[in-house]
Design a protein around this motif. Structure first.
Motif, PDB file in Angstrom:
ATOM      1  N   SER A 144      50.263  20.815   3.788  1.00  0.00           N
ATOM      2  CA  SER A 144      49.176  20.404   4.165  1.00  0.00           C
ATOM      3  C   SER A 144      48.690  18.879   4.002  1.00  0.00           C
ATOM      4  CB  SER A 144      47.588  21.070   3.703  1.00  0.00           C
ATOM      5  OG  SER A 144      47.621  20.966   1.979  1.00  0.00           O
ATOM      6  N   SER A 145      48.957  18.212   4.989  1.00  0.00           N
ATOM      7  CA  SER A 145      48.429  16.560   5.345  1.00  0.00           C
ATOM      8  C   SER A 145      47.163  16.087   5.698  1.00  0.00           C
ATOM      9  CB  SER A 145      49.990  16.031   6.422  1.00  0.00           C
ATOM     10  OG  SER A 145      51.273  16.825   5.823  1.00  0.00           O
ATOM     11  N   TYR A 146      46.476  15.637   4.838  1.00  0.00           N
ATOM     12  CA  TYR A 146      45.966  14.849   5.171  1.00  0.00           C
ATOM     13  C   TYR A 146      45.741  13.274   5.483  1.00  0.00           C
ATOM     14  CZ  TYR A 146      45.073  18.704   2.747  1.00  0.00           C
ATOM     15  OH  TYR A 146      45.033  19.806   1.824  1.00  0.00           O
ATOM     16  N   THR A 147      45.853  12.503   7.144  1.00  0.00           N
ATOM     17  CA  THR A 147      45.993  11.017   7.593  1.00  0.00           C
ATOM     18  C   THR A 147      44.588  10.158   7.640  1.00  0.00           C
ATOM     19  OG1 THR A 147      46.634  11.165   9.268  1.00  0.00           O
ATOM     20  CG2 THR A 147      48.831  12.389   7.883  1.00  0.00           C
ATOM     21  N   HIS A 148      45.313   9.434   8.010  1.00  0.00           N
ATOM     22  CA  HIS A 148      44.578   8.523   7.902  1.00  0.00           C
ATOM     23  C   HIS A 148      43.205   8.075   6.888  1.00  0.00           C
ATOM     24  CE1 HIS A 148      45.750   7.664  12.042  1.00  0.00           C
ATOM     25  NE2 HIS A 148      45.764   9.714  12.527  1.00  0.00           N
ATOM     26  N   ASN A 149      42.889   7.468   6.053  1.00  0.00           N
ATOM     27  CA  ASN A 149      43.006   7.443   4.439  1.00  0.00           C
ATOM     28  C   ASN A 149      42.524   6.857   4.194  1.00  0.00           C
ATOM     29  OD1 ASN A 149      41.977  10.469   3.854  1.00  0.00           O
ATOM     30  ND2 ASN A 149      43.931  10.537   3.753  1.00  0.00           N
ATOM     31  N   GLN A 150      41.235   5.850   4.508  1.00  0.00           N
ATOM     32  CA  GLN A 150      41.356   4.081   3.018  1.00  0.00           C
ATOM     33  C   GLN A 150      41.397   4.201   2.021  1.00  0.00           C
ATOM     34  OE1 GLN A 150      37.326   2.835   4.121  1.00  0.00           O
ATOM     35  NE2 GLN A 150      36.414   4.097   2.520  1.00  0.00           N
ATOM     36  N   MET A 151      40.941   5.083   0.908  1.00  0.00           N
ATOM     37  CA  MET A 151      41.228   5.115  -0.475  1.00  0.00           C
ATOM     38  C   MET A 151      42.307   6.978  -0.863  1.00  0.00           C
ATOM     39  SD  MET A 151      38.629   5.385  -3.434  1.00  0.00           S
ATOM     40  CE  MET A 151      37.950   3.627  -3.026  1.00  0.00           C
ATOM     41  N   LEU A 152      43.394   6.938  -1.779  1.00  0.00           N
ATOM     42  CA  LEU A 152      44.078   7.446  -2.086  1.00  0.00           C
ATOM     43  C   LEU A 152      43.550   8.114  -3.652  1.00  0.00           C
ATOM     44  CD1 LEU A 152      47.388   7.332  -0.453  1.00  0.00           C
ATOM     45  CD2 LEU A 152      45.751   8.212   0.222  1.00  0.00           C
ATOM     46  N   LYS A 153      42.617   9.335  -3.854  1.00  0.00           N
ATOM     47  CA  LYS A 153      42.084   9.666  -5.031  1.00  0.00           C
ATOM     48  C   LYS A 153      43.447  10.461  -5.659  1.00  0.00           C
ATOM     49  CE  LYS A 153      37.300   8.637  -4.414  1.00  0.00           C
ATOM     50  NZ  LYS A 153      36.900   8.515  -5.345  1.00  0.00           N
ATOM     51  N   VAL A 154      44.315  10.309  -5.377  1.00  0.00           N
ATOM     52  CA  VAL A 154      45.918  11.665  -6.105  1.00  0.00           C
ATOM     53  C   VAL A 154      47.251  10.568  -5.773  1.00  0.00           C
ATOM     54  CG1 VAL A 154      44.581  13.958  -6.118  1.00  0.00           C
ATOM     55  CG2 VAL A 154      46.067  13.160  -4.461  1.00  0.00           C
ATOM     56  N   GLN A 155      47.994  10.831  -6.878  1.00  0.00           N
ATOM     57  CA  GLN A 155      49.416  10.658  -6.934  1.00  0.00           C
ATOM     58  C   GLN A 155      49.938  11.949  -7.364  1.00  0.00           C
ATOM     59  OE1 GLN A 155      49.488   8.483 -10.662  1.00  0.00           O
ATOM     60  NE2 GLN A 155      47.969   6.467  -9.551  1.00  0.00           N
ATOM     61  N   ASN A 156      51.297  11.268  -6.563  1.00  0.00           N
ATOM     62  CA  ASN A 156      52.607  12.243  -6.659  1.00  0.00           C
ATOM     63  C   ASN A 156      52.617  13.335  -7.670  1.00  0.00           C
ATOM     64  OD1 ASN A 156      52.868  11.288  -4.370  1.00  0.00           O
ATOM     65  ND2 ASN A 156      55.295  10.088  -4.913  1.00  0.00           N
ATOM     66  N   GLY A 157      53.178  14.127  -8.019  1.00  0.00           N
ATOM     67  CA  GLY A 157      52.583  15.391  -9.134  1.00  0.00           C
ATOM     68  C   GLY A 157      51.965  15.386  -9.789  1.00  0.00           C
ATOM     69  N   ASP A 158      50.071  14.950  -9.154  1.00  0.00           N
ATOM     70  CA  ASP A 158      48.935  16.432  -9.406  1.00  0.00           C
ATOM     71  C   ASP A 158      49.122  17.435  -9.002  1.00  0.00           C
ATOM     72  OD1 ASP A 158      48.627  13.104 -10.589  1.00  0.00           O
ATOM     73  OD2 ASP A 158      47.317  12.314  -9.154  1.00  0.00           O
ATOM     74  N   LYS A 159      48.511  18.545  -9.900  1.00  0.00           N
ATOM     75  CA  LYS A 159      48.051  19.455  -9.588  1.00  0.00           C
ATOM     76  C   LYS A 159      46.059  18.945  -8.556  1.00  0.00           C
ATOM     77  CE  LYS A 159      51.880  22.235 -12.829  1.00  0.00           C
ATOM     78  NZ  LYS A 159      51.857  22.689 -13.781  1.00  0.00           N
ATOM     79  N   ILE A 160      46.376  20.026  -7.663  1.00  0.00           N
ATOM     80  CA  ILE A 160      45.274  19.837  -7.236  1.00  0.00           C
ATOM     81  C   ILE A 160      44.664  21.414  -7.521  1.00  0.00           C
ATOM     82  CG2 ILE A 160      44.116  19.206  -4.369  1.00  0.00           C
ATOM     83  CD1 ILE A 160      44.968  17.388  -6.297  1.00  0.00           C
TER      84      ILE A 160
END
Length: 192
Positions: A144-160
């Motif tokens: 799943s891709s989530y685009t056009h955000n102003q702030m990201l709260k997660v980083q590569n490798g994070d389990k969601i």
């Protein structure tokens, strides 16, 4: 003599057996208890001898309002789907061959939630046309891709976890895509 004994024995056995079929003692009432509801005396519909007499009850049916307006039906469907979307808003563009995701009308600063549990495989803004973007890998080859955000709260490798806030929307309308391996799929068919 032996014939008489055999004849008396046959008569005795046959009268005993026949007497069992014509038993005149009153039958005991069977009480059935439904353990799931705790109700007693549920009639056995299959066995008429145990069934309680039927009571005639007339039910008054309330008038049913039928939805005749096609646009109203579509709005109800959209409202149900909105509860499953990653952000709250109206879907302004749906999936097609040219538009391989859905565009949702949003305002800046809305919470973006993960649609399913997974692992973040991309979090950044290297693709300038998509702004700040997150890609999550889910089980069974879904992305799943989530685009056009102003702030990201997660980083590569994070389990969601499902429903976890992963970003905040930007000033542009929010764009969401889903893929099965590398093939784009209609997100509205898979969101639950």
């Amino acid at each position: 003599m032996l014939k008489r004994i055999k004849l008396l024995l046959v008569i005795f056995i046959s009268t005993t057996l026949i007497g069992c079929f014509f038993d005149t003692t009153p039958k005991k009432r069977v009480i059935i208890i439904d353990k799931s509801t705790g109700k007693e005396n549920i009639p056995l519909l299959r066995f008429s001898e145990y069934a309680e007499p039927k009571k005639t009850v007339t039910k008054v049916k309330a008038p049913v309002k039928k939805i005749r307006n096609k646009q109203l039906k579509e709005k109800i469907i959209i409202a149900k789907k909105a509860n499953m979307l990653p952000v709250t808003g109206k879907i302004i563009k749906t999936f097609s061959k040219k538009h391989q995701g859905i565009t949702i009308s949003t305002r800046a600063g809305q919470a973006v939630r993960a649609i399913r549990k997974g692992v973040v495989v991309y979090s950044g803004n290297k693709m300038k046309s998509h702004g700040k973007m997150i890609i999550i890998k889910h089980s069974l080859g879904f992305y799943s891709s989530y685009t056009h955000n102003q702030m990201l709260k997660v980083q590569n490798g994070d389990k969601i976890k499902k429903g976890q806030i992963i970003a905040l929307t930007g000033k542009d309308n929010f764009y969401f895509e889903m893929k099965k391996f590398e093939t784009p799929i209609d997100p509205l068919k898979y969101l639950k």
